[in-house]
Write a protein that holds these residues in place. Structure first.
Motif, PDB file in Angstrom:
ATOM      1  N   VAL A 164      -9.775  -6.431   1.113  1.00 40.30           N
ATOM      2  CA  VAL A 164      -8.440  -5.995   1.544  1.00 40.30           C
ATOM      3  C   VAL A 164      -7.914  -5.071   0.457  1.00 40.30           C
ATOM      4  N   TYR A 165      -7.515  -3.867   0.835  1.00 38.43           N
ATOM      5  CA  TYR A 165      -7.041  -2.882  -0.150  1.00 38.43           C
ATOM      6  C   TYR A 165      -5.528  -2.705  -0.006  1.00 38.43           C
ATOM      7  N   LEU A 166      -4.800  -2.934  -1.091  1.00 36.61           N
ATOM      8  CA  LEU A 166      -3.330  -2.840  -1.036  1.00 36.61           C
ATOM      9  C   LEU A 166      -2.796  -1.996  -2.193  1.00 36.61           C
ATOM     10  N   ILE A 167      -1.690  -1.310  -1.923  1.00 32.44           N
ATOM     11  CA  ILE A 167      -0.931  -0.635  -2.985  1.00 32.44           C
ATOM     12  C   ILE A 167       0.418  -1.360  -3.013  1.00 32.44           C
ATOM     13  N   PRO A 168       0.516  -2.470  -3.756  1.00 30.35           N
ATOM     14  CA  PRO A 168       1.705  -3.312  -3.630  1.00 30.35           C
ATOM     15  C   PRO A 168       2.984  -2.675  -4.200  1.00 30.35           C
ATOM     16  N   THR A 169       2.831  -1.721  -5.138  1.00 33.63           N
ATOM     17  CA  THR A 169       4.025  -1.227  -5.822  1.00 33.63           C
ATOM     18  C   THR A 169       4.207   0.275  -5.601  1.00 33.63           C
ATOM     19  N   PHE A 170       5.273   0.613  -4.868  1.00 30.28           N
ATOM     20  CA  PHE A 170       5.629   2.013  -4.586  1.00 30.28           C
ATOM     21  C   PHE A 170       4.439   2.745  -3.964  1.00 30.28           C
ATOM     22  N   GLY A 171       4.015   2.235  -2.814  1.00 27.57           N
ATOM     23  CA  GLY A 171       2.810   2.728  -2.155  1.00 27.57           C
ATOM     24  C   GLY A 171       2.821   4.221  -1.872  1.00 27.57           C
ATOM     25  N   ASN A 172       1.620   4.761  -1.775  1.00 22.67           N
ATOM     26  CA  ASN A 172       1.421   6.129  -1.315  1.00 22.67           C
ATOM     27  C   ASN A 172       0.728   6.019   0.036  1.00 22.67           C
ATOM     28  N   SER A 174       3.785   5.054   1.509  1.00 18.96           N
ATOM     29  CA  SER A 174       4.917   4.280   2.053  1.00 18.96           C
ATOM     30  C   SER A 174       6.113   4.173   1.110  1.00 18.96           C
ATOM     31  N   GLY A 175       5.896   4.302  -0.202  1.00 17.39           N
ATOM     32  CA  GLY A 175       6.976   4.081  -1.165  1.00 17.39           C
ATOM     33  C   GLY A 175       7.398   2.622  -1.239  1.00 17.39           C
ATOM     34  N   ALA A 176       6.803   1.769  -0.401  1.00 17.81           N
ATOM     35  CA  ALA A 176       7.272   0.380  -0.277  1.00 17.81           C
ATOM     36  C   ALA A 176       6.844  -0.475  -1.465  1.00 17.81           C
ATOM     37  N   MET A 177       7.615  -1.540  -1.695  1.00 21.05           N
ATOM     38  CA  MET A 177       7.297  -2.474  -2.768  1.00 21.05           C
ATOM     39  C   MET A 177       7.154  -3.874  -2.188  1.00 21.05           C
ATOM     40  N   GLN A 194     -11.452 -16.505   0.438  1.00 21.91           N
ATOM     41  CA  GLN A 194     -12.499 -15.967  -0.433  1.00 21.91           C
ATOM     42  C   GLN A 194     -12.814 -14.525  -0.047  1.00 21.91           C
ATOM     43  N   THR A 195     -11.731 -13.742  -0.008  1.00 17.06           N
ATOM     44  CA  THR A 195     -11.813 -12.325   0.344  1.00 17.06           C
ATOM     45  C   THR A 195     -11.327 -11.510  -0.845  1.00 17.06           C
ATOM     46  N   LEU A 196     -12.110 -10.509  -1.224  1.00 19.57           N
ATOM     47  CA  LEU A 196     -11.710  -9.664  -2.344  1.00 19.57           C
ATOM     48  C   LEU A 196     -10.453  -8.877  -1.985  1.00 19.57           C
ATOM     49  N   VAL A 197      -9.424  -9.001  -2.822  1.00 19.69           N
ATOM     50  CA  VAL A 197      -8.234  -8.169  -2.667  1.00 19.69           C
ATOM     51  C   VAL A 197      -8.270  -7.114  -3.769  1.00 19.69           C
ATOM     52  N   VAL A 198      -8.104  -5.851  -3.378  1.00 20.53           N
ATOM     53  CA  VAL A 198      -8.091  -4.751  -4.345  1.00 20.53           C
ATOM     54  C   VAL A 198      -6.657  -4.272  -4.489  1.00 20.53           C
ATOM     55  N   GLU A 199      -6.117  -4.403  -5.698  1.00 18.38           N
ATOM     56  CA  GLU A 199      -4.757  -3.920  -5.972  1.00 18.38           C
ATOM     57  C   GLU A 199      -4.863  -2.546  -6.628  1.00 18.38           C
ATOM     58  N   ASP A 200      -4.318  -1.532  -5.966  1.00 18.85           N
ATOM     59  CA  ASP A 200      -4.314  -0.184  -6.531  1.00 18.85           C
ATOM     60  C   ASP A 200      -2.900   0.051  -7.069  1.00 18.85           C
ATOM     61  N   ASP A 201      -2.802   0.326  -8.378  1.00 17.35           N
ATOM     62  CA  ASP A 201      -1.467   0.321  -8.994  1.00 17.35           C
ATOM     63  C   ASP A 201      -1.199   1.547  -9.871  1.00 17.35           C
ATOM     64  N   PRO A 202      -1.250   2.762  -9.285  1.00 16.61           N
ATOM     65  CA  PRO A 202      -0.981   3.915 -10.150  1.00 16.61           C
ATOM     66  C   PRO A 202       0.511   4.194 -10.389  1.00 16.61           C
ATOM     67  N   TYR A 203       1.380   3.551  -9.591  1.00 17.90           N
ATOM     68  CA  TYR A 203       2.811   3.916  -9.642  1.00 17.90           C
ATOM     69  C   TYR A 203       3.712   2.843 -10.243  1.00 17.90           C
ATOM     70  N   ALA A 210      15.313  -1.287 -11.921  1.00 14.30           N
ATOM     71  CA  ALA A 210      14.724  -2.529 -12.429  1.00 14.30           C
ATOM     72  C   ALA A 210      13.211  -2.473 -12.277  1.00 14.30           C
ATOM     73  N   PRO A 211      12.477  -3.116 -13.198  1.00 12.08           N
ATOM     74  CA  PRO A 211      11.027  -3.176 -13.035  1.00 12.08           C
ATOM     75  C   PRO A 211      10.654  -3.909 -11.745  1.00 12.08           C
ATOM     76  N   PRO A 212       9.515  -3.551 -11.148  1.00 10.56           N
ATOM     77  CA  PRO A 212       9.064  -4.254  -9.939  1.00 10.56           C
ATOM     78  C   PRO A 212       8.614  -5.670 -10.298  1.00 10.56           C
ATOM     79  N   PRO A 213       8.354  -6.512  -9.295  1.00  5.99           N
ATOM     80  CA  PRO A 213       7.776  -7.826  -9.604  1.00  5.99           C
ATOM     81  C   PRO A 213       6.434  -7.634 -10.304  1.00  5.99           C
ATOM     82  N   PRO A 214       5.954  -8.674 -11.005  1.00  2.00           N
ATOM     83  CA  PRO A 214       4.656  -8.540 -11.676  1.00  2.00           C
ATOM     84  C   PRO A 214       3.556  -8.155 -10.691  1.00  2.00           C
TER      85      PRO A 214
END
Ligand code: PMP
Length: 395
Positions: A164-172, A174-177, A194-203, A210-214
């Motif tokens: 599962v590939y996600l951009i959790p913080t300020f997505g590209n 979507s801008g969503a958090m 037991q599924t690999l989650v990929v967090e992509d976090d360039p933003y 305020a800082p985003p959640p961890p």
């Protein structure tokens, strides 16, 4: 010429066609995804480059370890530690941009026909990269708070995806958090299924107030079993310079060693000169001030864009103003019988000398033709006001 069959899974992006039009004189472009070059700390890099050649004259110009240049890894570990995600040296490797980390994940994880889940919409290059490896890419819906975790769980249960590939913080785009609660739930799902989650976090560092959640990486220490199913892609592109082409990949040990093997066959090592320069720059401690400046400027531009959109486009569009990152994600509402096709709107806008990106290509499935993406990162306030005014005229 007979090309490899895997290329049949790929098409050049529809966005490229639009980009061809951007050379028009006088055009104001919200279409790009680049950071503002005026905010690059050129002086800092000049000094860092000299310093790097003084500190490591041999190593900076020599081949290097595939895993990354030690002094840069030390600095990346400090950055990560400052965000509550401590990293040991063998927890991660340096990559040629986070884009390479995504490619290595695709190469190591995806066999033809495997399913992967991404957000709808998500980063176009990731969809294309995973398709190149033969993935069937499935789209999980998002809202203003990021991916909808209940629907994500249903999709994981149904499709048993490879990742599962996600951009959790300020997505590209979507801008969503993703909210804190949803982040924890995602990690629980990773461990449970037991599924690999990929967090992509360039933003993540480009927050306005305020800082985003961890990050998922930081939170994974609190969710039992999740760290074994989490990969995290970091990048210096948006906080320092994309020209460096520096990112990193944190992943479970077995995935990391396979990624190192594949990287050996690909580029052997990420540019040691770029790594040494970045290490010297980070040692000089100029980054916090430089990033603060980027945040301040982007926050101002984002707020100007939100105001201009409300003023010029009113009910014709809906959007969640982002609290960081570089993008607005909007939807044509069709209010008062207005336009609902963002592709047609983009064509008319280019005639009025303003550009943005129609959103359909960002969806792996079920494209929403009413959506589009705008970046405020490279336009000053005057351009933002004028560009959005032109959009109002085009609509
Ligand atoms: N992921 C996302 C979501 C991005 O938007 C980008 C760059 N636009 C990348 C990865 C690639 O960044 P890098 O320069 O680190 O390769």
């Amino acid at each position: 010429m007979q090309f490899a069959s895997r290329l049949q899974n790929c098409e050049t992006s529809a966005i490229r066609e639009l980009f061809k039009l951007l050379g028009k004189p006088g055009i104001i472009s919200f279409a790009g995804g680049f950071p503002d070059p005026a905010l690059f700390d050129v002086e800092g890099f000049r000094a860092a480059s000299t310093d790097a050649l003084q500190q490591w004259p041999g190593a900076a110009l020599q081949y290097g370890a595939t895993e990354g240049f030690g002094p840069l890894k030390e600095q990346i570990a400090i950055l990560s530690n400052n965000k509550s995600a401590p990293l040991a040296e063998d927890d991660f490797i340096v990559t040629t941009g986070s884009q390479q980390a995504l490619d290595l994940i695709g190469k190591c994880m995806i066999s033809p026909g495997d399913k992967v889940i991404v957000e709808g919409p998500t980063f176009l290059a990731t969809i294309q990269c995973f398709r190149l490896y033969g993935a069937e890419v499935i789209s999980a819906p998002i809202d203003g708070d990021g991916v909808q975790v209940d629907k994500l769980e249903a999709l994981i249960a149904e499709h048993k995806p490879k990742l599962v590939y996600l951009i959790p913080t300020f997505g590209n785009p979507s801008g969503a958090m993703l909210t804190l609660e949803r982040r924890k739930r995602v990690l629980e799902l990773a461990a449970q299924y037991q599924t690999l989650v990929v967090e992509d976090d360039p933003y993540g560092d480009l927050f306005f107030d305020a800082p985003p959640p961890p990050s998922l990486l930081a939170l994974s220490n609190d969710v039992p079993g999740s760290r074994d199913w989490l990969a995290h892609c970091g990048s210096l592109s948006k906080i320092m310079s994309p020209g460096l082409r520096l990112g990193w990949l944190v992943a479970p040990k077995a995935l990391l060693s396979n990624a190192v093997m594949c990287k050996q066959f690909s580029d052997a090592n990420t540019s040691t000169y770029a790594q040494a320069t970045a290490a010297a720059y980070l040692q000089s401690n100029r980054l916090p001030q430089a990033v603060n400046q980027v945040r301040r400027v982007y926050a101002e531009r984002a707020s100007c864009m939100a105001e201009s959109l409300h003023r010029e486009l009113g009910e014709a569009v809906s959007f969640h103003a982002p609290s960081g990152g570089m993008f607005f994600w909007l939807r044509l509402t069709g209010a008062n019988g207005g336009e609902t096709d963002a592709g047609k709107f983009a064509q008319r806008a280019v005639e009025k000398l303003v550009a943005f990106v129609p959103g359909a290509p960002f969806f792996a499935q079920q494209p929403d033709p009413a959506c589009f993406r705008m970046s405020f990162a490279t336009s000053d306030l005057e351009k933002i006001e004028e560009g959005v005014r032109r959009m109002g005229q085009a609509l």
